[in-house]
Scaffold this active site. Sequence first.
Site, PDB file in Angstrom:
ATOM      1  N   LYS A 116       0.790  -1.426   0.093  1.00 53.94           N
ATOM      2  CA  LYS A 116      -0.004  -0.177   0.084  1.00 53.94           C
ATOM      3  C   LYS A 116       0.785   1.169   0.095  1.00 53.94           C
ATOM      4  O   LYS A 116       1.878   1.298   0.628  1.00 53.94           O
ATOM      5  CB  LYS A 116      -0.803   0.054   1.238  1.00 53.94           C
ATOM      6  CG  LYS A 116      -1.994  -0.957   1.087  1.00 53.94           C
ATOM      7  CD  LYS A 116      -3.043  -0.923   0.007  1.00 53.94           C
ATOM      8  CE  LYS A 116      -3.688  -2.073   0.081  1.00 53.94           C
ATOM      9  NZ  LYS A 116      -4.642  -1.886  -1.345  1.00 53.94           N
ATOM     10  N   ASP A 127      -0.146   0.412  -4.487  1.00 48.77           N
ATOM     11  CA  ASP A 127      -1.533   0.456  -4.620  1.00 48.77           C
ATOM     12  C   ASP A 127      -1.936   1.605  -3.814  1.00 48.77           C
ATOM     13  O   ASP A 127      -1.660   1.384  -2.651  1.00 48.77           O
ATOM     14  CB  ASP A 127      -2.064  -0.814  -4.296  1.00 48.77           C
ATOM     15  CG  ASP A 127      -3.767  -0.524  -4.328  1.00 48.77           C
ATOM     16  OD1 ASP A 127      -4.375   0.410  -4.807  1.00 48.77           O
ATOM     17  OD2 ASP A 127      -4.493  -1.679  -3.880  1.00 48.77           O
ATOM     18  N   ASP A 145     -12.903  -6.997 -11.136  1.00 57.07           N
ATOM     19  CA  ASP A 145     -13.231  -7.794  -9.912  1.00 57.07           C
ATOM     20  C   ASP A 145     -14.414  -8.969 -10.280  1.00 57.07           C
ATOM     21  O   ASP A 145     -15.570  -8.489 -10.615  1.00 57.07           O
ATOM     22  CB  ASP A 145     -13.514  -7.072  -8.470  1.00 57.07           C
ATOM     23  CG  ASP A 145     -13.649  -7.872  -7.430  1.00 57.07           C
ATOM     24  OD1 ASP A 145     -12.876  -7.933  -6.465  1.00 57.07           O
ATOM     25  OD2 ASP A 145     -14.555  -9.042  -7.371  1.00 57.07           O
ATOM     26  N   GLU A 192      -3.910 -12.144  -7.752  1.00 54.00           N
ATOM     27  CA  GLU A 192      -3.833 -11.575  -6.573  1.00 54.00           C
ATOM     28  C   GLU A 192      -4.198 -12.366  -5.327  1.00 54.00           C
ATOM     29  O   GLU A 192      -5.210 -13.112  -5.467  1.00 54.00           O
ATOM     30  CB  GLU A 192      -4.738 -10.347  -6.546  1.00 54.00           C
ATOM     31  CG  GLU A 192      -4.813  -9.678  -5.292  1.00 54.00           C
ATOM     32  CD  GLU A 192      -5.465  -8.303  -5.308  1.00 54.00           C
ATOM     33  OE1 GLU A 192      -6.313  -8.069  -6.214  1.00 54.00           O
ATOM     34  OE2 GLU A 192      -5.237  -7.485  -4.450  1.00 54.00           O
TER      35      GLU A 192
HETATM   36 CA    CA Z   1      -6.538  -2.545  -5.035  1.00 55.48          CA
END
Ligand code: CA
Length: 379
Positions: free
Chosen positions: A166, A194, A269, A329
């Site tokens: 992150k 991200d 997603d 992921e």
């Molecule tokens: Ca993300």
Amino acid sequence: MKITKVETFVLSNKLKENFFFSQWAYSERRICIVKITTDEGICGWGEGYGPADVIKSGINLVKPILIGENPLENETLWFKMYRKTLDFARRGVLVAAISAVDVALWDLKGKILKQPVSVLMGGQHRKRVVPYATGLYFSDGDNLVSKLVAEAKTYVEQGFKAIKMKVGLSISKDIILVKSVREAIGNDVNLMIDANHAYSLREATKLSRALEPFNIDWFEEPVSPEFYKHYKELRSKTTIPIAGGECEYLRYGFQTLLENNSVDILQVDICGAGGLSEAKRISTLANTKGVEIIPHVWGTGIAFHAALHFIANLEPIPGRLYAPEMYIEYDRTENDIRETLTAPSIKMKNGYIDIPQLPGLGIEVDEKVIRQFSTEILI
Ligand code: CA
């Protein structure tokens, strides 16, 4: 064969340790899953990405469309659910509710026809994928750098070939964190960042340029998902590839992202954007622009397995004799529901995860675990 039952379950688990990212903190896992059963007693499982209680209501809204119907006709059922909801929500959580049902129908179809979902989708272009570890969230306390360094080293020891961390605290803090993690993991492990759309275009440009020396594989959601042209502009200002799409829905949303040349990597997603049926349509759309897809994956083993089958079925872009390896992921943050709900458990061998070859999604859901984490008392 007919669908006789559509059951939703909201599962909740308080975390032992809160963690946060650029937008908010997590203190619990809360997930909506759906079970669809036929008159022959065969069942399929799905999962929605997003606010679990709203997704549950969304599934209940479309339930009358499903009862009494043939589960093998999953695309016509998808279309009916979409038409029923589009006046109120052409994007967002109602689409996630449809996604959950769609994934369950694919699982069911596979179990009825005794074939893996990826084979039913048209075939497996690959038998294994490379998981990348998603983790390295923020936590309270003044030793964040050393905590992240230790966590990153754990992923390397576990055999991960790539790690995503992150960013989005502030430009200066992000630079320190990324530099420390890169130094800790060395140059043989790929590193992605991200921001969860924490930054303005000006800030994202400044941060990307500062992070270019650290060999970053992609910068995910640098700016807000509404600003399609900012994504495009950022791509022209940095050498770091730009990724995004986890807040996008349906072929129509992804078309906007693609027409604007917003991203190098499209992160659909499956459990949010419209299910496996719609993700396959989105992949065709991405293919027309030559844009790579690496799906966003969050939640339980149901979502993870849906992604495994989707990735197995993705055409390689570009095609070549030695095809590039594909990422999946793999969220490594605390989630007891993910770890216990489905069997067989997810196993990484030599840095790879095999595509499941069992019928449907290739998993069984443990209903004892559902009772353990359900927000309602189940008999
Ligand atoms: Ca993300």
